[in-house]
Design a protein around this motif. Structure first.
Motif, PDB file in Angstrom:
ATOM      1  N   LYS A 173      45.405  49.350  37.157  1.00  0.00           N
ATOM      2  CA  LYS A 173      47.112  49.139  37.519  1.00  0.00           C
ATOM      3  C   LYS A 173      47.691  49.651  38.713  1.00  0.00           C
ATOM      4  O   LYS A 173      47.337  50.802  39.288  1.00  0.00           O
ATOM      5  N   GLY A 174      48.309  48.755  39.678  1.00  0.00           N
ATOM      6  CA  GLY A 174      48.690  49.575  41.064  1.00  0.00           C
ATOM      7  C   GLY A 174      47.813  49.402  42.335  1.00  0.00           C
ATOM      8  O   GLY A 174      48.301  49.771  43.185  1.00  0.00           O
ATOM      9  N   HIS A 175      46.598  48.776  41.758  1.00  0.00           N
ATOM     10  CA  HIS A 175      45.761  48.744  42.976  1.00  0.00           C
ATOM     11  C   HIS A 175      46.454  47.602  43.917  1.00  0.00           C
ATOM     12  O   HIS A 175      47.127  46.663  43.646  1.00  0.00           O
ATOM     13  N   PRO A 176      45.933  47.661  45.477  1.00  0.00           N
ATOM     14  CA  PRO A 176      46.357  46.848  46.264  1.00  0.00           C
ATOM     15  C   PRO A 176      46.023  45.331  45.779  1.00  0.00           C
ATOM     16  O   PRO A 176      46.819  44.363  46.162  1.00  0.00           O
ATOM     17  N   LEU A 177      44.911  45.079  45.375  1.00  0.00           N
ATOM     18  CA  LEU A 177      44.731  43.681  44.867  1.00  0.00           C
ATOM     19  C   LEU A 177      45.641  43.208  43.569  1.00  0.00           C
ATOM     20  O   LEU A 177      45.445  42.106  42.953  1.00  0.00           O
ATOM     21  N   SER A 178      46.308  44.021  42.864  1.00  0.00           N
ATOM     22  CA  SER A 178      46.885  43.823  41.542  1.00  0.00           C
ATOM     23  C   SER A 178      47.938  42.465  41.668  1.00  0.00           C
ATOM     24  O   SER A 178      47.948  41.777  40.588  1.00  0.00           O
ATOM     25  N   ASN A 179      48.645  42.368  42.761  1.00  0.00           N
ATOM     26  CA  ASN A 179      49.588  41.274  42.783  1.00  0.00           C
ATOM     27  C   ASN A 179      49.097  40.064  42.951  1.00  0.00           C
ATOM     28  O   ASN A 179      49.583  38.889  43.056  1.00  0.00           O
ATOM     29  N   TYR A 191      36.560  47.393  48.570  1.00  0.00           N
ATOM     30  CA  TYR A 191      36.735  48.477  47.856  1.00  0.00           C
ATOM     31  C   TYR A 191      35.614  49.030  47.199  1.00  0.00           C
ATOM     32  O   TYR A 191      34.877  48.102  46.892  1.00  0.00           O
ATOM     33  N   PRO A 192      35.493  50.303  46.903  1.00  0.00           N
ATOM     34  CA  PRO A 192      34.456  50.954  46.180  1.00  0.00           C
ATOM     35  C   PRO A 192      34.270  50.393  44.856  1.00  0.00           C
ATOM     36  O   PRO A 192      35.235  49.961  44.388  1.00  0.00           O
ATOM     37  N   GLN A 193      32.896  49.989  44.632  1.00  0.00           N
ATOM     38  CA  GLN A 193      32.729  49.089  43.676  1.00  0.00           C
ATOM     39  C   GLN A 193      32.003  50.259  42.312  1.00  0.00           C
ATOM     40  O   GLN A 193      31.322  51.115  42.562  1.00  0.00           O
ATOM     41  N   LYS A 214      26.484  37.347  51.826  1.00  0.00           N
ATOM     42  CA  LYS A 214      26.021  38.358  52.757  1.00  0.00           C
ATOM     43  C   LYS A 214      26.838  39.283  52.963  1.00  0.00           C
ATOM     44  O   LYS A 214      26.958  39.810  53.966  1.00  0.00           O
ATOM     45  N   ILE A 215      26.986  40.210  51.658  1.00  0.00           N
ATOM     46  CA  ILE A 215      28.013  41.357  51.815  1.00  0.00           C
ATOM     47  C   ILE A 215      27.301  42.148  51.001  1.00  0.00           C
ATOM     48  O   ILE A 215      26.972  42.124  49.892  1.00  0.00           O
ATOM     49  N   HIS A 216      27.407  43.593  51.203  1.00  0.00           N
ATOM     50  CA  HIS A 216      26.722  44.709  50.784  1.00  0.00           C
ATOM     51  C   HIS A 216      27.887  45.665  50.409  1.00  0.00           C
ATOM     52  O   HIS A 216      28.203  46.404  51.436  1.00  0.00           O
ATOM     53  N   PRO A 217      28.511  45.540  49.480  1.00  0.00           N
ATOM     54  CA  PRO A 217      29.675  46.388  48.986  1.00  0.00           C
ATOM     55  C   PRO A 217      29.331  47.963  48.824  1.00  0.00           C
ATOM     56  O   PRO A 217      27.991  48.246  48.555  1.00  0.00           O
ATOM     57  N   GLN A 218      30.129  48.874  48.919  1.00  0.00           N
ATOM     58  CA  GLN A 218      29.968  50.116  48.952  1.00  0.00           C
ATOM     59  C   GLN A 218      29.940  50.416  47.073  1.00  0.00           C
ATOM     60  O   GLN A 218      30.977  50.147  46.502  1.00  0.00           O
ATOM     61  N   ILE A 219      28.718  50.768  46.732  1.00  0.00           N
ATOM     62  CA  ILE A 219      28.937  51.412  45.124  1.00  0.00           C
ATOM     63  C   ILE A 219      29.020  52.667  45.199  1.00  0.00           C
ATOM     64  O   ILE A 219      28.271  53.620  45.777  1.00  0.00           O
ATOM     65  N   ALA A 220      30.257  53.111  44.494  1.00  0.00           N
ATOM     66  CA  ALA A 220      30.807  54.118  44.278  1.00  0.00           C
ATOM     67  C   ALA A 220      29.862  54.805  42.976  1.00  0.00           C
ATOM     68  O   ALA A 220      29.621  56.086  42.966  1.00  0.00           O
ATOM     69  N   ILE A 239      36.528  49.557  41.614  1.00  0.00           N
ATOM     70  CA  ILE A 239      36.718  48.342  40.860  1.00  0.00           C
ATOM     71  C   ILE A 239      35.518  47.709  40.460  1.00  0.00           C
ATOM     72  O   ILE A 239      34.448  48.257  41.017  1.00  0.00           O
ATOM     73  N   ALA A 240      35.524  46.472  39.620  1.00  0.00           N
ATOM     74  CA  ALA A 240      34.185  46.022  39.091  1.00  0.00           C
ATOM     75  C   ALA A 240      34.315  44.596  38.985  1.00  0.00           C
ATOM     76  O   ALA A 240      35.257  44.065  38.609  1.00  0.00           O
ATOM     77  N   VAL A 241      33.350  43.833  39.331  1.00  0.00           N
ATOM     78  CA  VAL A 241      32.802  42.622  38.668  1.00  0.00           C
ATOM     79  C   VAL A 241      32.221  42.635  37.225  1.00  0.00           C
ATOM     80  O   VAL A 241      31.194  43.386  37.249  1.00  0.00           O
ATOM     81  N   MET A 242      32.897  42.107  36.365  1.00  0.00           N
ATOM     82  CA  MET A 242      32.188  42.606  34.829  1.00  0.00           C
ATOM     83  C   MET A 242      32.811  41.219  34.196  1.00  0.00           C
ATOM     84  O   MET A 242      33.622  40.493  34.450  1.00  0.00           O
ATOM     85  N   PRO A 243      32.264  41.201  32.916  1.00  0.00           N
ATOM     86  CA  PRO A 243      32.961  39.910  31.898  1.00  0.00           C
ATOM     87  C   PRO A 243      34.074  40.412  31.527  1.00  0.00           C
ATOM     88  O   PRO A 243      34.384  41.506  31.437  1.00  0.00           O
ATOM     89  N   GLU A 244      34.845  39.340  31.052  1.00  0.00           N
ATOM     90  CA  GLU A 244      36.140  39.440  30.570  1.00  0.00           C
ATOM     91  C   GLU A 244      36.289  39.816  29.248  1.00  0.00           C
ATOM     92  O   GLU A 244      36.204  38.858  28.194  1.00  0.00           O
ATOM     93  N   ILE A 245      36.018  40.896  28.798  1.00  0.00           N
ATOM     94  CA  ILE A 245      35.647  41.416  27.375  1.00  0.00           C
ATOM     95  C   ILE A 245      37.102  41.791  26.724  1.00  0.00           C
ATOM     96  O   ILE A 245      37.841  42.245  27.439  1.00  0.00           O
TER      97      ILE A 245
END
Length: 293
Positions: A173-179, A191-193, A214-220, A239-245
């Protein structure tokens, strides 16, 4: 040497405590001690040695454990097979599934099966794990059926698609992408992943998604369990790419659809293609297949 001695030895090796082992075996401690002494006498060596208030296996005990456990597993398979041949309407299903399926998918599926087959006397035993653990457990005979991701080059395992989960970007919540109402992966990659560990069934899917642009994100951080991943996102570790659980609705996170990507997590029913399965397991598998995606 008899079968009881092998069971007693295996249980004591597992819990490493005479009192606890005797309680779980429902025998007296003197009976357990006598059985182990007789087994050691027959083998001509010490299998256990004291360690604090408990015991631990000697090097000879560890060697013997491999063969004892294998013998018990083979006998158990034989007992299950013979019993299943005597009746088509009762039995046990050893079921394993990935973490995200534990709150809704598996409970609903099993409940529906039981209601649809009230004539059956069936017991389900549940185990939760990651995909690699489930597949290994099926191959070793610990589980009859697994619900998990599909893995490549598993010739012993049959994979049947039985469900899907949407993949989304999850941010605190409140992340720059939240809106945003939806995001591109290019936006998320800034953003760090928090990524899945390499042994997770979802890691190749997420890698492929970023690979396509063709992007290699930063894995935190890397983690294998979805609920823990969601918790880390909620605490602003990334932040994470994950299933909508379901658990996401209970956490201080925002769930963002992914624009221009149509990847889903496919949930598969995994079964052995080479080992015997009792009729009750086959009935449940056929029921699952009939329900489909």
């Amino acid at each position: 040497m008899n079968l009881n001695q092998l069971h007693y030895f295996s249980k004591l090796a597992e819990v490493e405590h005479y009192t606890k082992a005797s309680q779980e075996l429902n025998i007296s401690q003197p009976s357990l001690s006598h059985a182990i002494r007789e087994l050691e006498k027959e083998l001509g060596t010490k299998l256990f040695e004291k360690q604090g208030r408990g015991v631990t296996l000697t090097k000879y005990g560890r060697l013997f454990q491999e063969y004892a456990d294998e013998a018990l597993k083979i006998l158990d398979t034989g007992v299950r097979k013979v019993r299943s041949l005597n009746g088509q309407t009762e039995g046990v299903v050893e079921l394993a599934y990935i973490y995200t399926l534990g709150s809704e998918f598996v409970p609903r599926l099993v409940s529906d099966f039981i209601r649809a087959h009230e004539e059956l006397k069936v017991q389900f035993r549940f185990t939760v794990g990651n995909t690699s653990e489930i597949i290994q457990g099926i191959k070793e005979g610990h589980f009859d059926i697994g619900f998990c991701s599909m893995t490549e080059r598993e010739q012993e395992i049959q994979f049947t698609p039985v469900g899907t989960e949407n993949l989304v970007v999850v941010v605190p919540k409140g992340h720059p992408l939240s809106n945003e109402t939806a995001v591109d992966l290019e936006q998320a990659a800034a953003y760090p992943q928090i990524f899945y560990t390499p042994n997770s069934g979802l890691r190749p899917v997420v890698d492929r998604m970023f690979g396509q642009i063709k992007i290699h994100p930063q894995i935190a951080y890397e983690i294998e369990e979805d609920g823990s991943m969601a918790g880390l996102v909620a605490q602003n570790f990334g932040i994470a790419v994950m299933p909508e659980i379901p658990v996401l609705s209970q956490l201080p996170v925002d769930i963002l659809p992914i624009r221009n990507q149509h990847e889903k997590r496919y949930v598969y029913m995994a079964r052995t293609s080479e080992k015997y399965q009792p009729p009750i397991v086959q009935k449940f598998a056929e029921y699952v297949k009939r329900r489909g995606l």
